[in-house]
Design a protein around this motif. Structure first.
Motif, PDB file in Angstrom:
ATOM      1  N   ARG A   1       2.279  17.909  -5.116  1.00  0.00           N
ATOM      2  CA  ARG A   1       1.172  18.437  -5.210  1.00  0.00           C
ATOM      3  C   ARG A   1       1.832  20.168  -5.310  1.00  0.00           C
ATOM      4  O   ARG A   1       0.199  21.155  -4.841  1.00  0.00           O
ATOM      5  CB  ARG A   1       0.473  18.420  -3.762  1.00  0.00           C
ATOM      6  CG  ARG A   1       0.199  16.773  -3.582  1.00  0.00           C
ATOM      7  CD  ARG A   1      -0.895  16.552  -4.396  1.00  0.00           C
ATOM      8  NE  ARG A   1      -1.495  15.098  -4.919  1.00  0.00           N
ATOM      9  CZ  ARG A   1      -0.776  13.402  -5.142  1.00  0.00           C
ATOM     10  NH1 ARG A   1       0.281  13.846  -6.357  1.00  0.00           N
ATOM     11  NH2 ARG A   1      -1.342  12.498  -5.217  1.00  0.00           N
ATOM     12  N   CYS A   2       2.397  20.484  -5.734  1.00  0.00           N
ATOM     13  CA  CYS A   2       3.101  22.289  -5.272  1.00  0.00           C
ATOM     14  C   CYS A   2       2.808  22.802  -6.948  1.00  0.00           C
ATOM     15  O   CYS A   2       3.912  23.702  -7.082  1.00  0.00           O
ATOM     16  CB  CYS A   2       4.403  21.938  -5.148  1.00  0.00           C
ATOM     17  SG  CYS A   2       4.147  21.824  -3.279  1.00  0.00           S
ATOM     18  N   PHE A   3       1.733  22.457  -8.025  1.00  0.00           N
ATOM     19  CA  PHE A   3       2.343  23.333  -9.319  1.00  0.00           C
ATOM     20  C   PHE A   3       0.494  23.509  -9.260  1.00  0.00           C
ATOM     21  O   PHE A   3       0.799  23.885 -10.287  1.00  0.00           O
ATOM     22  CB  PHE A   3       2.666  21.845  -9.763  1.00  0.00           C
ATOM     23  CG  PHE A   3       4.243  21.456  -9.898  1.00  0.00           C
ATOM     24  CD1 PHE A   3       5.126  23.117 -10.721  1.00  0.00           C
ATOM     25  CD2 PHE A   3       4.358  20.624  -9.622  1.00  0.00           C
ATOM     26  CE1 PHE A   3       6.053  22.435 -10.397  1.00  0.00           C
ATOM     27  CE2 PHE A   3       5.824  19.728  -9.046  1.00  0.00           C
ATOM     28  CZ  PHE A   3       6.524  21.148  -9.760  1.00  0.00           C
TER      29      PHE A   3
ATOM     30  N   ASN B   1      -4.950  22.400 -11.465  1.00  0.00           N
ATOM     31  CA  ASN B   1      -3.613  20.664 -11.698  1.00  0.00           C
ATOM     32  C   ASN B   1      -2.643  21.112 -10.581  1.00  0.00           C
ATOM     33  O   ASN B   1      -1.621  22.164 -11.140  1.00  0.00           O
ATOM     34  CB  ASN B   1      -3.558  20.829 -13.473  1.00  0.00           C
ATOM     35  CG  ASN B   1      -2.959  19.305 -13.237  1.00  0.00           C
ATOM     36  OD1 ASN B   1      -1.694  18.150 -11.966  1.00  0.00           O
ATOM     37  ND2 ASN B   1      -2.628  18.652 -14.346  1.00  0.00           N
ATOM     38  N   PRO B   2      -2.495  20.617  -9.821  1.00  0.00           N
ATOM     39  CA  PRO B   2      -1.151  20.605  -8.954  1.00  0.00           C
ATOM     40  C   PRO B   2      -0.058  19.852  -9.683  1.00  0.00           C
ATOM     41  O   PRO B   2       0.701  19.816  -8.550  1.00  0.00           O
ATOM     42  CB  PRO B   2      -2.230  19.907  -7.263  1.00  0.00           C
ATOM     43  CG  PRO B   2      -2.885  18.688  -7.927  1.00  0.00           C
ATOM     44  CD  PRO B   2      -3.335  19.604  -8.963  1.00  0.00           C
TER      45      PRO B   2
ATOM     46  N   TYR C   1      10.679  24.191   1.207  1.00  0.00           N
ATOM     47  CA  TYR C   1      11.658  23.134  -0.047  1.00  0.00           C
ATOM     48  C   TYR C   1      10.921  22.963  -1.186  1.00  0.00           C
ATOM     49  O   TYR C   1      11.293  22.958  -2.033  1.00  0.00           O
ATOM     50  CB  TYR C   1      12.705  22.064   0.207  1.00  0.00           C
ATOM     51  CG  TYR C   1      13.341  21.095  -0.476  1.00  0.00           C
ATOM     52  CD1 TYR C   1      13.925  21.858  -1.160  1.00  0.00           C
ATOM     53  CD2 TYR C   1      12.748  20.221  -0.610  1.00  0.00           C
ATOM     54  CE1 TYR C   1      15.427  21.306  -1.630  1.00  0.00           C
ATOM     55  CE2 TYR C   1      13.912  19.887  -1.935  1.00  0.00           C
ATOM     56  CZ  TYR C   1      14.348  20.175  -2.463  1.00  0.00           C
ATOM     57  OH  TYR C   1      15.195  19.116  -3.279  1.00  0.00           O
ATOM     58  N   GLU C   2      10.198  21.954  -1.472  1.00  0.00           N
ATOM     59  CA  GLU C   2       9.617  20.854  -2.080  1.00  0.00           C
ATOM     60  C   GLU C   2       8.939  22.388  -3.259  1.00  0.00           C
ATOM     61  O   GLU C   2       8.212  22.686  -4.119  1.00  0.00           O
ATOM     62  CB  GLU C   2       8.192  20.486  -1.916  1.00  0.00           C
ATOM     63  CG  GLU C   2       8.974  19.006  -1.998  1.00  0.00           C
ATOM     64  CD  GLU C   2       9.838  18.231  -0.478  1.00  0.00           C
ATOM     65  OE1 GLU C   2      10.220  17.343  -0.724  1.00  0.00           O
ATOM     66  OE2 GLU C   2       9.328  19.346  -0.253  1.00  0.00           O
ATOM     67  N   GLU C   3       8.488  24.042  -1.877  1.00  0.00           N
ATOM     68  CA  GLU C   3       7.600  25.086  -3.163  1.00  0.00           C
ATOM     69  C   GLU C   3       9.128  25.508  -3.973  1.00  0.00           C
ATOM     70  O   GLU C   3       8.271  25.804  -4.524  1.00  0.00           O
ATOM     71  CB  GLU C   3       6.678  25.442  -2.227  1.00  0.00           C
ATOM     72  CG  GLU C   3       5.459  24.684  -1.575  1.00  0.00           C
ATOM     73  CD  GLU C   3       4.944  25.956  -0.105  1.00  0.00           C
ATOM     74  OE1 GLU C   3       3.641  25.373  -0.004  1.00  0.00           O
ATOM     75  OE2 GLU C   3       5.969  26.321   0.745  1.00  0.00           O
TER      76      GLU C   3
END
Length: 294
Positions: free
Chosen positions: A64-66, A152-153, A79-81
């Protein structure tokens, strides 16, 4: 797109979905399995820290970070970002490593079988999905298209060509040989199709494709304080991709009351009782089954 030069196979976008992770490890060890003459195939373990911790994610769901605006926001530093930005740099911005097709491997605790998840309706994606469903009747195609790439994530937003493969049911943090092998065979079928595409020899497919188009998210019944007070009704448990008619049971409350589906038309639920979605209160997704011409 006249030529595909680089295909990226991604696993471990969610760290506790082991099928994709261990397929990546297998492909790294036996690279000839994914080598094709006309393009380079690369692999990527997307979320290594989450995999090491056997968790879906460390701080935030990587898939969900895109969002484009998030990838460009320098203030986002979880971290995920940061991992999403690194993956973007590798697969989308670096011309020497840019992927022309991304295959993202996932698994689900829901009875999703072998599901292709489309985030757009590019003709090549549709034709490839039709081919996969033609050679394997267990394959279903779920389309959750977005109005634009900016909305779009998902990791697949980094490339117009490609999709996710979602397989289940399988518990988090384990492997199941049958699903592992079925996913592996789908990967090889995708690579073989793309090889033939580059040669101008696309396999013939049906002119129609059955799609399950996303309609809505359905939440569990909740109390006023937000706590869940019901569960999936036994009549629809494990009945992903099967029709739900108005008046059919959906939920069973903890005081044994049945909650029925009160819609006016038939829907086809998927991701029924997915373990990863409990923290969001999400019980299932409604889809509409349709046949389209491709």
């Amino acid at each position: 797109m006249n030529q595909i030069n680089r295909v990226a196979i991604v696993g471990g976008t969610h760290g506790n979905e082991f099928t994709g992770v261990y397929l990546i490890q297998k492909f790294d060890q036996f690279q000839d399995l994914i080598t094709r003459p006309s393009f380079e195939t690369v692999t990527l373990l997307a979320n290594p820290n989450a995999f090491a911790a056997v968790r879906r994610y460390v701080e935030k769901d990587l898939n969900r970070c895109f969002l484009k605006q998030d990838l460009q926001d320098s203030t986002l530093g979880s971290y995920e970002e940061l991992q999403a930005k690194s993956i973007q740099d590798t697969l989308a911005l670096n011309r020497d490593k840019q992927a022309d097709f991304i295959l993202d491997l996932h698994s689900s605790t829901a009875n999703m079988g072998l599901t292709i998840i489309l985030v757009n309706s590019h003709p090549l994606n549709l034709k490839l999905a039709a081919y996969l469903s033609q050679i394997n009747p267990l394959v279903r195609v779920y389309r959750c298209s977005f109005k634009s790439i900016e909305e779009n994530p998902f990791l697949n937003s980094l490339c117009e060509l490609g999709f996710a493969i979602e397989v289940g049911p399988i518990a988090q943090g384990v492997l199941k040989a049958t699903l592992f092998q079925q996913t592996e065979e789908l990967v090889y079928a995708v690579l073989n199709y793309l090889e033939e595409f580059n040669r101008g020899e696309i396999p013939s497919t049906n002119e129609t494709l059955i799609l399950y188009d996303h309609l809505s998210i359905v939440e569990y019944p909740k109390k006023k304080d937000g706590t869940i007070f019901g569960m999936i009704h036994p009549d629809i448990q494990d009945k992903d991709y099967q029709p739900l008619l108005p008046g059919n049971p959906m939920f069973l409350t903890f005081n044994n009351e049945t909650i029925i589906y009160e819609g006016s038309s038939t829907v086809w639920p998927i991701f029924i009782n997915e373990a990863a979605y409990y923290d969001q209160g999400m019980a299932m997704c409604f889809t509409q089954k349709q046949q389209i011409n491709i």
